[in-house]
Design a protein around this motif. Structure first.
Motif, PDB file in Angstrom:
ATOM      1  N   ALA A 169      14.989   7.924 -10.668  1.00  0.00           N
ATOM      2  CA  ALA A 169      16.379   7.735 -10.259  1.00  0.00           C
ATOM      3  C   ALA A 169      16.911   8.901  -9.424  1.00  0.00           C
ATOM      4  CB  ALA A 169      17.267   7.536 -11.486  1.00  0.00           C
ATOM      5  N   VAL A 170      16.093   9.946  -9.240  1.00  0.00           N
ATOM      6  CA  VAL A 170      16.525  11.135  -8.509  1.00  0.00           C
ATOM      7  C   VAL A 170      15.644  11.311  -7.281  1.00  0.00           C
ATOM      8  CG1 VAL A 170      16.944  13.609  -8.648  1.00  0.00           C
ATOM      9  CG2 VAL A 170      17.242  12.182 -10.681  1.00  0.00           C
ATOM     10  N   ASP A 171      16.252  11.393  -6.099  1.00  0.00           N
ATOM     11  CA  ASP A 171      15.496  11.500  -4.856  1.00  0.00           C
ATOM     12  C   ASP A 171      15.195  12.973  -4.575  1.00  0.00           C
ATOM     13  OD1 ASP A 171      16.057   8.812  -4.767  1.00  0.00           O
ATOM     14  OD2 ASP A 171      17.799   9.057  -3.464  1.00  0.00           O
ATOM     15  N   PHE A 172      13.892  13.350  -4.569  1.00  0.00           N
ATOM     16  CA  PHE A 172      13.550  14.749  -4.359  1.00  0.00           C
ATOM     17  C   PHE A 172      12.259  14.927  -3.571  1.00  0.00           C
ATOM     18  CE2 PHE A 172      11.248  13.469  -8.047  1.00  0.00           C
ATOM     19  CZ  PHE A 172      10.098  14.238  -8.104  1.00  0.00           C
ATOM     20  N   VAL A 173      11.615  13.840  -3.132  1.00  0.00           N
ATOM     21  CA  VAL A 173      10.374  13.936  -2.370  1.00  0.00           C
ATOM     22  C   VAL A 173      10.690  13.715  -0.892  1.00  0.00           C
ATOM     23  CG1 VAL A 173       8.068  13.004  -2.040  1.00  0.00           C
ATOM     24  CG2 VAL A 173       9.060  13.074  -4.331  1.00  0.00           C
ATOM     25  N   TYR A 185       8.504  23.722 -14.615  1.00  0.00           N
ATOM     26  CA  TYR A 185       7.283  23.168 -14.043  1.00  0.00           C
ATOM     27  C   TYR A 185       7.425  22.922 -12.542  1.00  0.00           C
ATOM     28  CZ  TYR A 185       7.357  21.771 -18.959  1.00  0.00           C
ATOM     29  OH  TYR A 185       7.482  21.752 -20.319  1.00  0.00           O
ATOM     30  N   THR A 186       6.275  22.832 -11.907  1.00  0.00           N
ATOM     31  CA  THR A 186       6.178  22.203 -10.587  1.00  0.00           C
ATOM     32  C   THR A 186       5.331  20.944 -10.754  1.00  0.00           C
ATOM     33  OG1 THR A 186       4.161  23.385  -9.936  1.00  0.00           O
ATOM     34  CG2 THR A 186       6.275  24.428  -9.415  1.00  0.00           C
ATOM     35  N   THR A 187       5.576  19.963  -9.910  1.00  0.00           N
ATOM     36  CA  THR A 187       4.816  18.711  -9.970  1.00  0.00           C
ATOM     37  C   THR A 187       4.302  18.372  -8.584  1.00  0.00           C
ATOM     38  OG1 THR A 187       4.914  16.340 -10.447  1.00  0.00           O
ATOM     39  CG2 THR A 187       6.964  17.372  -9.750  1.00  0.00           C
ATOM     40  N   GLU A 188       3.035  18.018  -8.526  1.00  0.00           N
ATOM     41  CA  GLU A 188       2.385  17.689  -7.257  1.00  0.00           C
ATOM     42  C   GLU A 188       1.647  16.367  -7.437  1.00  0.00           C
ATOM     43  OE1 GLU A 188      -1.136  19.435  -4.290  1.00  0.00           O
ATOM     44  OE2 GLU A 188      -0.275  20.691  -5.889  1.00  0.00           O
ATOM     45  N   GLN A 196       0.842  -1.184   0.000  1.00  0.00           N
ATOM     46  CA  GLN A 196       0.000   0.000   0.000  1.00  0.00           C
ATOM     47  C   GLN A 196       0.885   1.244   0.000  1.00  0.00           C
ATOM     48  OE1 GLN A 196      -2.485  -0.269   3.465  1.00  0.00           O
ATOM     49  NE2 GLN A 196      -0.788  -0.160   4.899  1.00  0.00           N
ATOM     50  N   ALA A 197       0.306   2.375  -0.435  1.00  0.00           N
ATOM     51  CA  ALA A 197       1.105   3.594  -0.538  1.00  0.00           C
ATOM     52  C   ALA A 197       0.250   4.818  -0.246  1.00  0.00           C
ATOM     53  CB  ALA A 197       1.728   3.718  -1.931  1.00  0.00           C
ATOM     54  N   PHE A 198       0.932   5.852   0.254  1.00  0.00           N
ATOM     55  CA  PHE A 198       0.304   7.151   0.510  1.00  0.00           C
ATOM     56  C   PHE A 198       1.271   8.225   0.036  1.00  0.00           C
ATOM     57  CE2 PHE A 198      -0.008  10.925   3.200  1.00  0.00           C
ATOM     58  CZ  PHE A 198      -1.326  11.276   2.991  1.00  0.00           C
ATOM     59  N   VAL A 199       0.786   9.156  -0.816  1.00  0.00           N
ATOM     60  CA  VAL A 199       1.622  10.238  -1.325  1.00  0.00           C
ATOM     61  C   VAL A 199       0.830  11.534  -1.209  1.00  0.00           C
ATOM     62  CG1 VAL A 199       3.021  11.077  -3.237  1.00  0.00           C
ATOM     63  CG2 VAL A 199       2.586   8.632  -3.019  1.00  0.00           C
ATOM     64  N   ASP A 200       1.464  12.553  -0.632  1.00  0.00           N
ATOM     65  CA  ASP A 200       0.835  13.879  -0.530  1.00  0.00           C
ATOM     66  C   ASP A 200       1.954  14.905  -0.559  1.00  0.00           C
ATOM     67  OD1 ASP A 200      -0.801  16.011  -0.190  1.00  0.00           O
ATOM     68  OD2 ASP A 200      -1.283  15.614   1.904  1.00  0.00           O
ATOM     69  N   THR A 201       2.342  15.344  -1.754  1.00  0.00           N
ATOM     70  CA  THR A 201       3.464  16.266  -1.887  1.00  0.00           C
ATOM     71  C   THR A 201       2.966  17.683  -2.093  1.00  0.00           C
ATOM     72  OG1 THR A 201       3.666  16.175  -4.298  1.00  0.00           O
ATOM     73  CG2 THR A 201       4.711  14.403  -3.040  1.00  0.00           C
ATOM     74  N   ASP A 202       3.783  18.630  -1.674  1.00  0.00           N
ATOM     75  CA  ASP A 202       3.587  20.012  -2.080  1.00  0.00           C
ATOM     76  C   ASP A 202       4.082  20.147  -3.516  1.00  0.00           C
ATOM     77  OD1 ASP A 202       2.577  20.818   0.391  1.00  0.00           O
ATOM     78  OD2 ASP A 202       4.610  21.052   1.213  1.00  0.00           O
ATOM     79  N   PRO A 203       3.737  21.248  -4.210  1.00  0.00           N
ATOM     80  CA  PRO A 203       4.271  21.438  -5.574  1.00  0.00           C
ATOM     81  C   PRO A 203       5.799  21.491  -5.536  1.00  0.00           C
ATOM     82  CG  PRO A 203       2.425  22.905  -5.185  1.00  0.00           C
ATOM     83  CD  PRO A 203       2.753  22.294  -3.858  1.00  0.00           C
ATOM     84  N   LEU A 204       6.461  20.499  -6.112  1.00  0.00           N
ATOM     85  CA  LEU A 204       7.916  20.386  -6.091  1.00  0.00           C
ATOM     86  C   LEU A 204       8.485  20.942  -7.385  1.00  0.00           C
ATOM     87  CD1 LEU A 204       8.076  16.758  -4.658  1.00  0.00           C
ATOM     88  CD2 LEU A 204       8.329  18.889  -3.391  1.00  0.00           C
ATOM     89  N   THR A 205       9.630  21.644  -7.266  1.00  0.00           N
ATOM     90  CA  THR A 205      10.181  22.340  -8.424  1.00  0.00           C
ATOM     91  C   THR A 205      11.374  21.631  -9.044  1.00  0.00           C
ATOM     92  OG1 THR A 205      11.568  23.681  -6.980  1.00  0.00           O
ATOM     93  CG2 THR A 205       9.414  24.580  -7.612  1.00  0.00           C
ATOM     94  N   GLY A 206      11.912  20.629  -8.418  1.00  0.00           N
ATOM     95  CA  GLY A 206      13.042  20.078  -9.129  1.00  0.00           C
ATOM     96  C   GLY A 206      13.683  18.895  -8.473  1.00  0.00           C
ATOM     97  N   PRO A 207      14.416  18.149  -9.292  1.00  0.00           N
ATOM     98  CA  PRO A 207      14.432  18.335 -10.758  1.00  0.00           C
ATOM     99  C   PRO A 207      13.135  17.828 -11.394  1.00  0.00           C
ATOM    100  CG  PRO A 207      15.719  16.412 -10.154  1.00  0.00           C
ATOM    101  CD  PRO A 207      15.273  17.034  -8.854  1.00  0.00           C
ATOM    102  N   VAL A 208      12.527  18.645 -12.237  1.00  0.00           N
ATOM    103  CA  VAL A 208      11.261  18.303 -12.877  1.00  0.00           C
ATOM    104  C   VAL A 208      11.484  18.326 -14.391  1.00  0.00           C
ATOM    105  CG1 VAL A 208       8.841  18.871 -13.150  1.00  0.00           C
ATOM    106  CG2 VAL A 208       9.979  19.310 -10.968  1.00  0.00           C
ATOM    107  N   ASP A 209      11.831  17.200 -14.932  1.00  0.00           N
ATOM    108  CA  ASP A 209      12.106  17.080 -16.360  1.00  0.00           C
ATOM    109  C   ASP A 209      10.939  16.334 -16.999  1.00  0.00           C
ATOM    110  OD1 ASP A 209      13.172  17.009 -18.831  1.00  0.00           O
ATOM    111  OD2 ASP A 209      14.750  15.554 -18.404  1.00  0.00           O
ATOM    112  N   ILE A 210      10.015  17.070 -17.599  1.00  0.00           N
ATOM    113  CA  ILE A 210       8.801  16.484 -18.166  1.00  0.00           C
ATOM    114  C   ILE A 210       8.865  16.588 -19.689  1.00  0.00           C
ATOM    115  CG2 ILE A 210       6.289  16.645 -18.295  1.00  0.00           C
ATOM    116  CD1 ILE A 210       6.291  17.681 -15.471  1.00  0.00           C
ATOM    117  N   THR A 211       8.566  15.481 -20.345  1.00  0.00           N
ATOM    118  CA  THR A 211       8.602  15.423 -21.800  1.00  0.00           C
ATOM    119  C   THR A 211       7.184  15.294 -22.345  1.00  0.00           C
ATOM    120  OG1 THR A 211      10.760  14.333 -21.726  1.00  0.00           O
ATOM    121  CG2 THR A 211       9.537  14.214 -23.805  1.00  0.00           C
ATOM    122  N   PHE A 212       6.824  16.161 -23.286  1.00  0.00           N
ATOM    123  CA  PHE A 212       5.507  16.130 -23.918  1.00  0.00           C
ATOM    124  C   PHE A 212       5.653  15.639 -25.357  1.00  0.00           C
ATOM    125  CE2 PHE A 212       5.100  19.232 -20.568  1.00  0.00           C
ATOM    126  CZ  PHE A 212       3.824  19.014 -20.063  1.00  0.00           C
TER     127      PHE A 212
END
Length: 408
Positions: free
Chosen positions: A385-389, A267-270, A237-253
């Motif tokens: 691969a990057v720890d930021f949460v 970007y920020t990611t939440e 089981q898992a629980f995630v509740d992050t604030d808007p995080l700014t980095g590293p945020v590498d998003i590909t569209f």
């Protein structure tokens, strides 16, 4: 040469045979309920009014439906037209998402016509009147009925009917009669096919089973547990509740998402997710919010706000692994992406979410990929691969299941 004596043996070996049978392409059970207001026939309404005027209240109303035979026999009994299940001649064909891919299906319309027997009694139990109102209801269903099948290949059969009534016992100001019907039915799609099978001819058996002369008790069996309860237990089981995080945020569209060519955004990611709370998949939620805070990001003449919100609508059973104390959860499913830019249409997508719970109080991480129904990547956040949460914002833990206890 010696003559042949005795009988000749005719071989009855297994061999190829071609037979014609009805193949079942689809078979669906369903039920519907109706609640219909009934207008009394003129003669019945007059008889009820006379009974009310004479003080023969309270009134009583019964509702009877014809016997439709149940699951067996396969040939339903004749109901004199009082219980009919008809398949409309028009079959609609379209592609719908099913199991993560587009599937061509047939949509059929089934019309139910039920004429229950309504009997109205006065307070003495005498019958005031009887009549059969006609109640119609329809249902659209998705079935497998490939081309060139028509409605002649689709069969509807009533399994059971139940009837109940609501009414005003005093008849004042009128009876206010309502009839509730519960209709259980099956839809079967059939076609005659020729099959080549391995078979041999059957012969009758002798009458060699003797009837017991004494009373026989039935074999005792516990009722079987329903397969939909209890629900399967999650392995983790898992629980995630992050604030808007700014980095590293590498998003590909993917370029197909936007009309204008894109430059790299900021970007920020939440991420907010609750997966298998209490080790049960029911009630799980996933929401991913990405904010493009340097707008516009288009190049040339176009400008695009790449902000969006993804909300999961279908969440599959998660899988968890543990390597050197690091726990990883992977979960897949489907959902909807809603873009902030009004020029970018919402999309139904598939998703793969990876959550990584690191050792101790070390920061955690997650990654998520959204694809179209064909599996082409639309939005990718490959940050596993990057720890930021912060550790307290993401928790993945094991669920103790019965197999765990049995293995111990």
């Amino acid at each position: 040469m010696k003559p042949i004596r005795g009988s000749q043996l005719t071989p009855n070996n297994v061999q190829e045979e071609c037979i014609r049978v009805s193949k079942v392409y689809d078979w669906v059970f369903d039920a519907i309920s109706t609640d219909t207001g009934i207008t009394l026939p003129d003669d019945c309404a007059a008889a009820v009014a006379a009974a009310v005027a004479a003080g023969r209240t309270p009134l009583d109303v019964t509702c009877e439906v014809p016997d439709v035979g149940g699951f067996f026999p396969l040939d339903p009994p004749d109901t004199d037209g009082n219980a009919l299940c008809t398949v409309s001649s028009r079959i609609e064909r379209r592609e719908i998402p099913l199991g993560g891919r587009l599937v061509e299906v047939a949509i059929v319309k089934v019309i139910f016509t039920i004429r229950p027997l309504i009997t109205i009694f006065d307070s003495t139990g005498a019958i005031i009147c009887q009549f059969r109102p006609t109640i119609s209801e329809s249902r659209r269903l998705v079935v497998c009925a490939p081309e060139p099948f028509t409605a002649d290949n689709v069969f509807c059969r009533l399994i059971s009917l139940d009837c109940d009534t609501n009414f005003i016992e005093t008849g004042d100001p009128d009876l206010g009669l309502q009839v509730m019907l519960d209709i259980c039915f099956e839809i079967q799609v059939e076609a005659d096919v020729k099959l080549e099978v391995l078979a041999k001819f059957c012969f009758p058996r002798p009458n060699d089973i003797e009837l017991p002369t004494n009373g026989v008790c039935p074999e005792f069996e516990w009722p079987a547990q329903c397969d939909f309860f209890p629900r399967d237990n999650c392995d983790c089981q898992a629980f995630v509740d992050t604030d808007p995080l700014t980095g590293p945020v590498d998003i590909t569209f993917a370029p197909i998402l936007f009309d204008a060519p894109l430059a790299a955004g900021t970007y920020t990611t939440e991420l907010n997710a609750e997966i298998c709370d209490n080790c049960q998949l029911t009630g799980s939620t996933i929401s991913w919010i990405v904010e493009d805070f340097v707008v516009p990001t288009g190049t040339g003449t176009g400008t695009v706000d790449q902000s969006f919100t993804f909300t999961a609508s279908e969440i599959g059973m998660p899988e968890c692994t543990e390597v050197l104390g690091v726990t990883t959860m992977t979960v897949e499913g489907a959902g909807t992406v809603s873009f902030a830019d009004p020029g970018v249409a919402d999309r139904t997508v598939l998703f793969t979410l990876t959550l990584v719970e690191n050792i101790g109080s070390a920061d955690d991480t997650y990654a998520i990929t959204l694809t179209d129904l064909a599996g082409t990547a639309l939005i990718t956040f490959a940050a596993a691969a990057v720890d930021f949460v912060p550790d307290e914002d993401l928790v993945v833990q094991d669920c103790v299941t019965f197999p765990n206890l049995l293995d111990d």
